[in-house]
Enzyme design. Sequence first.
Site, PDB file in Angstrom:
ATOM      1  CB  SER A 238      45.250  47.863  36.056  1.00  0.00           C
ATOM      2  OG  SER A 238      43.875  47.509  35.955  1.00  0.00           O
ATOM      3  CE  LYS A 239      49.293  42.780  40.341  1.00  0.00           C
ATOM      4  NZ  LYS A 239      50.007  41.502  40.182  1.00  0.00           N
ATOM      5  NE  ARG A 240      39.998  48.030  35.081  1.00  0.00           N
ATOM      6  CZ  ARG A 240      40.811  49.082  35.051  1.00  0.00           C
ATOM      7  NH1 ARG A 240      41.631  49.304  36.064  1.00  0.00           N
ATOM      8  NH2 ARG A 240      40.813  49.912  34.020  1.00  0.00           N
ATOM      9  N   GLY A 242      43.857  40.935  34.647  1.00  0.00           N
ATOM     10  CA  GLY A 242      44.518  39.632  34.676  1.00  0.00           C
ATOM     11  C   GLY A 242      46.007  39.780  34.898  1.00  0.00           C
TER      12      GLY A 242
END
Length: 462
Positions: A238-240, A242
């Site tokens: 996911s976005k967390r 990177g």
Amino acid sequence: MTPIVTRFAPSPTGYLHIGGGRTALFNWLYARGRGGKFLLRIEDTDRERSTPEATEAILKGLTWLGLDWDGEVVSQFDRKDRHADVAHEMLAKGAAYKCFSTQEEIEAFREAARAEGRSTLFQSPWRDRMDHPDGPFVIRMKAPREGSTVIADEVQGEVTFRNNTLDDMVILRSDGTPTYMLAVVVDDHDMEVTHVIRGDDHLNNAARQQMVYDAMGWTVPVWAHIPLIHGADGKKLSKRHGALGVEEYQVMGYPAAGMRNYLARLGWSHGDDEIFTTEQAKEWFDLPGIGRAPARLDFKKLEHTCGQHIAMMDDTALMAELEAFLAASGQPALNGIQRERLLAAMPALKDRAKTFPELLEKGRFALVSRPVERDEKAEAALDLVSRSILKDLTERLADASWTKEELEPRLTGFAEERGLGFGKLAAPIRAALAGRTATPSVYDMMLAIGRDETIARLRDAA
């Protein structure tokens, strides 16, 4: 033997995800390594979410990765009439039926099933009825209700689905548009796809899609469902974790060859080989080498792999990709002098950089113009004594032949005359030429920027 045909079939609802990039790579390697075809299909039947911009982003991402495809890009939406024809053909042969149940009736069935503690899998009352009313209907596939459907998967092994857990899926909506589950099978059949290599989140779909193949009497392709990519913490990417989009990796400055190498090793292995060329990957890649466990994205390994590829690359090819990085990341293009100096410095730079931003920082001396802007450490290295040394050194270099073979004895001899260790001489030279104290070899810098520029920068600092 039947020629190998693989395909990549993304939905144009956003950027090309890094997981999709790996799926495309696996399909490309498998086909290219066997003299087959790699096809590209855009699954754009979701008209509300599909956009031309997303399609363009997918094409750009694949192009940057170096994954070329055969023939024209196929639009799934453009083939909707063909999909509908197959639905009606299945209807005519008794493999499908008209269902007149409304959404309210279906929801009422499920609510009652939940209340009674039984399966909520909808069983249409129209499966075997012929007393059709005038009104809207969908076409449902008549799935077998007994026995099992077995998926022979090259990665997952044999996977068995009990048919009583599979519903009579809708293949044509009441407005005459096909569903994804039908369209995929028709397209793969018509495009003569021999191997369906995709994420294991599609494994359940394979059971229903195989029923369509069987109903139509079509050859079932080889299935290969690959595990998804997780973050370093083992959780779904996911976005967390990177960057998620392939184009983001270009903007961050990773070389395409390094990305191909890293993505190929992300879930697939060939013995202990970690660093390999694309040609080797084409030769070695096979389906049994894909593991069943989710792969984990590791930026340290990615940087190490990319650093190896930067070091391996031809200088001219490296320069071309570096300039593409500058354009993609919105940075100013190199001028002619910068390009010439950086190319001359490339042999000294590429062994020490893992990304293009690192390479540019190490090659800063080749890009700056006079007067060279210096950081605090460089200013500190240019005290009165050092400036005096540089002034004398400039005179010593005025008539030198500009080769390392001549420059090296001149500089070491000068240092010995002054009773200096070479490091004491190199520090002010670095500050003068690069405006930094951590740089490539002073000889590499001098040779890259040339006699006139070297002497001019030394005089500026003296």
